[in-house]
Design an enzyme around this catalytic site. Sequence first.
Site, short mmCIF file in Angstrom:
data_model
loop_
_atom_site.label_atom_id
_atom_site.label_comp_id
_atom_site.label_asym_id
_atom_site.label_seq_id
_atom_site.Cartn_x
_atom_site.Cartn_y
_atom_site.Cartn_z
N TYR A 176 0.84 -1.20 0.00
CA TYR A 176 0.00 0.00 0.00
C TYR A 176 0.87 1.25 0.00
O TYR A 176 2.04 1.23 0.41
CB TYR A 176 -0.96 0.02 1.20
CG TYR A 176 -0.30 0.26 2.53
CD1 TYR A 176 -0.13 1.55 3.04
CD2 TYR A 176 0.15 -0.81 3.32
CE1 TYR A 176 0.46 1.77 4.27
CE2 TYR A 176 0.74 -0.59 4.55
CZ TYR A 176 0.89 0.69 5.03
OH TYR A 176 1.49 0.91 6.25
N CYS A 177 0.28 2.35 -0.47
CA CYS A 177 0.94 3.65 -0.44
C CYS A 177 0.02 4.67 0.20
O CYS A 177 -0.75 4.32 1.10
CB CYS A 177 1.43 4.06 -1.83
SG CYS A 177 0.21 3.90 -3.16
N GLN A 178 0.03 5.91 -0.28
CA GLN A 178 -0.64 6.98 0.47
C GLN A 178 -2.16 7.00 0.33
O GLN A 178 -2.88 6.94 1.32
CB GLN A 178 -0.06 8.34 0.06
CG GLN A 178 -0.58 9.53 0.88
CD GLN A 178 -1.74 10.22 0.17
OE1 GLN A 178 -1.80 10.26 -1.04
NE2 GLN A 178 -2.66 10.77 0.95
N CYS A 182 -2.74 6.98 -5.63
CA CYS A 182 -1.28 6.89 -5.58
C CYS A 182 -0.82 5.70 -6.43
O CYS A 182 -1.36 4.60 -6.32
CB CYS A 182 -0.82 6.72 -4.13
SG CYS A 182 0.95 6.47 -3.94
N MET A 206 -3.30 3.91 2.45
CA MET A 206 -3.36 4.30 3.86
C MET A 206 -4.55 5.21 4.13
O MET A 206 -5.17 5.14 5.20
CB MET A 206 -2.06 5.00 4.25
CG MET A 206 -1.93 5.28 5.73
SD MET A 206 -1.81 3.76 6.68
CE MET A 206 -2.20 4.38 8.33
#
Length: 226
Positions: A176-178, A182, A206
Amino acid sequence: MNEFVELGIYTQLARIGKALAHPVRLRLLDLLEDGEIEVDRLARAADVSLKNTSAQLQQLRSANLVVTRRQGNRIYYRLAGPEVSSLLSALQSCAEQRLADLREAIADLLGDPDEMMPVTVDQLRTRLDDPGVVVVDVRPAREYARGHIPGAVNLPAQELEARFDDIPRNVEIIAYCQGPYCVLSPDVVRLLRDRGYPARPLAGGMTRWAREGGTVQRGGQIDADR
């Protein structure tokens, strides 16, 4: 007279709509989901000039969607409250359901959902204690420290090529990222799959995890070879 009173109410409601009616402002609000951030860093993260960032933040502040804190010469911004996050979530969800052009743009950016097979927040919740799953946060270490999914390991996307040997092969990797738009985690998933690793992205990153009530752990760093 009642007609004028009602119009006055809708005029106030329209202030929120007007504040949201700009792509840079929406981008800034998405970035602020991660928590308080200094305005210079926010401008760099958004890839927008500091002057433009400050101007757009003033528009958001005038509608009470963000608040500020000054520390010396530095100014920090954060969302004014959890209801702002809920509003953004509802806006994005509605837009994704109603706008075919948006769905196509998201697929072009992140990849075909049928191919990427993203994991939902609810699915991940049930698998956090599964020894056959490793959750990987592909954001920079500073963002990871500000808040991450409990138990997630930090493997910044830019370090992936040099750290393939640190990644176990006998587990499923959920990256996962932001936020919901993303590209880091989809790109990492593609690289991992090319190397033979079973990997899937977390839908919404996130941001969606926090919006849907997921526990957020702060500070610390857990390496991928734990």
